[in-house]
Design an enzyme around this catalytic site. Structure first.
Site, mmCIF file in Angstrom:
data_model
loop_
_atom_site.group_PDB
_atom_site.id
_atom_site.type_symbol
_atom_site.label_atom_id
_atom_site.label_comp_id
_atom_site.label_asym_id
_atom_site.label_seq_id
_atom_site.Cartn_x
_atom_site.Cartn_y
_atom_site.Cartn_z
ATOM 1 N N GLY A 67 0.855 -1.202 -0.108
ATOM 2 C CA GLY A 67 0.161 -0.068 0.043
ATOM 3 C C GLY A 67 0.882 1.371 0.055
ATOM 4 O O GLY A 67 0.442 2.006 -0.803
ATOM 5 N N HIS A 68 1.854 1.345 0.887
ATOM 6 C CA HIS A 68 2.674 2.491 0.885
ATOM 7 C C HIS A 68 3.597 2.632 -0.602
ATOM 8 O O HIS A 68 3.684 3.736 -1.073
ATOM 9 C CB HIS A 68 3.825 2.323 2.087
ATOM 10 C CG HIS A 68 3.418 2.321 3.415
ATOM 11 N ND1 HIS A 68 3.433 0.985 4.271
ATOM 12 C CD2 HIS A 68 2.871 3.138 4.188
ATOM 13 C CE1 HIS A 68 2.923 1.412 5.232
ATOM 14 N NE2 HIS A 68 2.516 2.773 5.300
ATOM 15 N N GLN A 103 0.444 11.868 17.572
ATOM 16 C CA GLN A 103 -0.614 11.423 16.861
ATOM 17 C C GLN A 103 -1.424 10.062 17.771
ATOM 18 O O GLN A 103 -2.409 9.672 17.341
ATOM 19 C CB GLN A 103 -0.669 11.184 15.721
ATOM 20 C CG GLN A 103 -0.048 10.109 15.154
ATOM 21 C CD GLN A 103 0.261 9.959 13.381
ATOM 22 O OE1 GLN A 103 0.955 10.886 12.966
ATOM 23 N NE2 GLN A 103 -0.399 9.000 12.883
HETATM 24 P P1 AMP Z 1 1.092 5.003 7.683
HETATM 25 O O1 AMP Z 1 2.435 4.456 7.677
HETATM 26 O O2 AMP Z 1 0.050 3.955 8.274
HETATM 27 O O3 AMP Z 1 0.947 6.146 8.409
HETATM 28 O O4 AMP Z 1 0.631 5.207 6.283
HETATM 29 C C1 AMP Z 1 1.343 6.012 5.467
HETATM 30 C C2 AMP Z 1 0.290 6.349 4.088
HETATM 31 O O5 AMP Z 1 0.290 5.188 3.400
HETATM 32 C C3 AMP Z 1 -0.969 7.163 4.514
HETATM 33 O O6 AMP Z 1 -1.174 8.027 3.578
HETATM 34 C C4 AMP Z 1 -1.968 5.930 4.298
HETATM 35 O O7 AMP Z 1 -3.329 6.194 4.078
HETATM 36 C C5 AMP Z 1 -1.259 5.046 3.190
HETATM 37 N N1 AMP Z 1 -1.653 3.795 3.129
HETATM 38 C C6 AMP Z 1 -1.710 2.858 4.137
HETATM 39 N N2 AMP Z 1 -2.159 1.799 3.982
HETATM 40 C C7 AMP Z 1 -2.552 1.973 2.775
HETATM 41 C C8 AMP Z 1 -3.131 0.782 1.978
HETATM 42 N N3 AMP Z 1 -3.731 -0.491 2.189
HETATM 43 N N4 AMP Z 1 -3.513 1.084 0.571
HETATM 44 C C9 AMP Z 1 -2.985 2.513 0.268
HETATM 45 N N5 AMP Z 1 -2.438 3.505 0.866
HETATM 46 C C10 AMP Z 1 -2.258 3.052 2.131
#
Ligand code: AMP
Length: 265
Positions: free
Chosen positions: A23-24, A48
């Site tokens: 996803g990232h 946060q």
């Molecule tokens: P995080 O590391 O959880 O703060 O996420 C970093 C970025 O990755 C944020 O913009 C999230 O929305 C995005 N993100 C997390 N999980 C996914 C996913 N499954 N698909 C797409 N983007 C994601």
């Protein structure tokens, strides 16, 4: 960073807390397609987190992450220590209006103050032309867009689709905490969202919402926090006339809190 801007290079930025997954990487890929230089931050932002044990156990596999970013063609990694980002006893408050207190905001008070605090700093340090965020954190994208508007920040915000496992579970760094049983039970979240989307045109909103909440409530080991069919412009409850609804869910599965959503167009 100043050199990049002086050389007229376009910069795309992806902010993360690490424990990277596809996803990232899909955000990095978007950034690569549309910019000369791609910058990614890994920073587990203490301000946060509303639950200290969640912060403490947040996964931090920095070596693996660094390799994944190199393989994905990310140009610059920004991975600061906490004391470089924050002075002691720093105060932050941005008047975000009601969006801060709805849904996630209700269950994680102060969360969006911490998010805007760190993203403001990251934008200030990195000065990206465009920043890519995941729809996975739908309310977060709304909050950050609101901050950009309020503070007149020269950054374009792009929202990218949710990447899912083959069985529908939304990818998340927190999925690593799910036991094998939790992992099976967690599927009810994406199933309930998809079920509402499929039925949306035919059935009443209140009935869909109640039925989906019941479906989740009946799943063993799953404790529902909210299931809301909302207007994607303001997250108010949707009605029959709402043009672009979004369905959002948050639940605890075992010891892990998960969120997911789906857009109905
Ligand atoms: P995080 O590391 O959880 O703060 O996420 C970093 C970025 O990755 C944020 O913009 C999230 O929305 C995005 N993100 C997390 N999980 C996914 C996913 N499954 N698909 C797409 N983007 C994601």
């Amino acid at each position: 960073m100043a050199d990049l801007h002086n050389n007229g290079k376009s910069t795309g930025f992806v902010a993360t807390m690490g424990a990277l997954h596809p996803g990232h990487l899909s955000l990095i890929e978007q950034a690569k397609q549309h910019n000369d230089v791609v910058i990614c931050s890994i920073f587990v932002n203490p301000t946060q987190f509303t639950d200290p044990s969640d912060l403490e156990k947040y996964p931090r596999p920095i070596e693996k992450d660094t390799q994944m970013l190199a393989d994905a063609g990310c140009d610059i990694l920004f991975n600061p220590p906490v004391n470089e980002m924050y002075a002691a006893h720093e105060h932050w408050h941005l008047e975000l209006g009601e969006i801060e207190h709805l849904l996630e905001g209700k269950f994680r008070p102060g969360h969006y103050q911490g998010v805007t605090q760190v993203v403001y700093k990251l934008f200030n340090i990195i000065k990206p032309n465009t920043a890519y965020f995941g729809q996975k954190d739908f309310q977060q994208v709304m909050v950050i867009s609101k901050m950009v508007e309020l503070m007149n920040l020269p950054v374009k915000i792009v929202m990218c689709p949710i990447l899912r496992e083959d069985d529908g579970l939304a990818m998340s760094s927190r999925n690593i905490h799910l036991t094998a049983d939790d992992r099976q039970h967690a599927l009810v979240l994406s199933k309930a969202l998809q079920w509402v989307k499929d039925k949306f045109a035919a059935d009443k909103i209140e009935e869909l919402q109640a039925e989906a909440a019941k479906m989740i409530g009946n799943e063993p080991g799953v404790e529902l926090e909210y299931f809301e069919i909302a207007d994607s412009n303001n997250l108010h409850p949707a009605n029959q006339h709402t043009k672009n609804p979004v369905v959002l869910v948050a639940a605890r599965v075992g010891k892990t809190r998960l969120i997911d959503n789906i857009l109905i167009d």
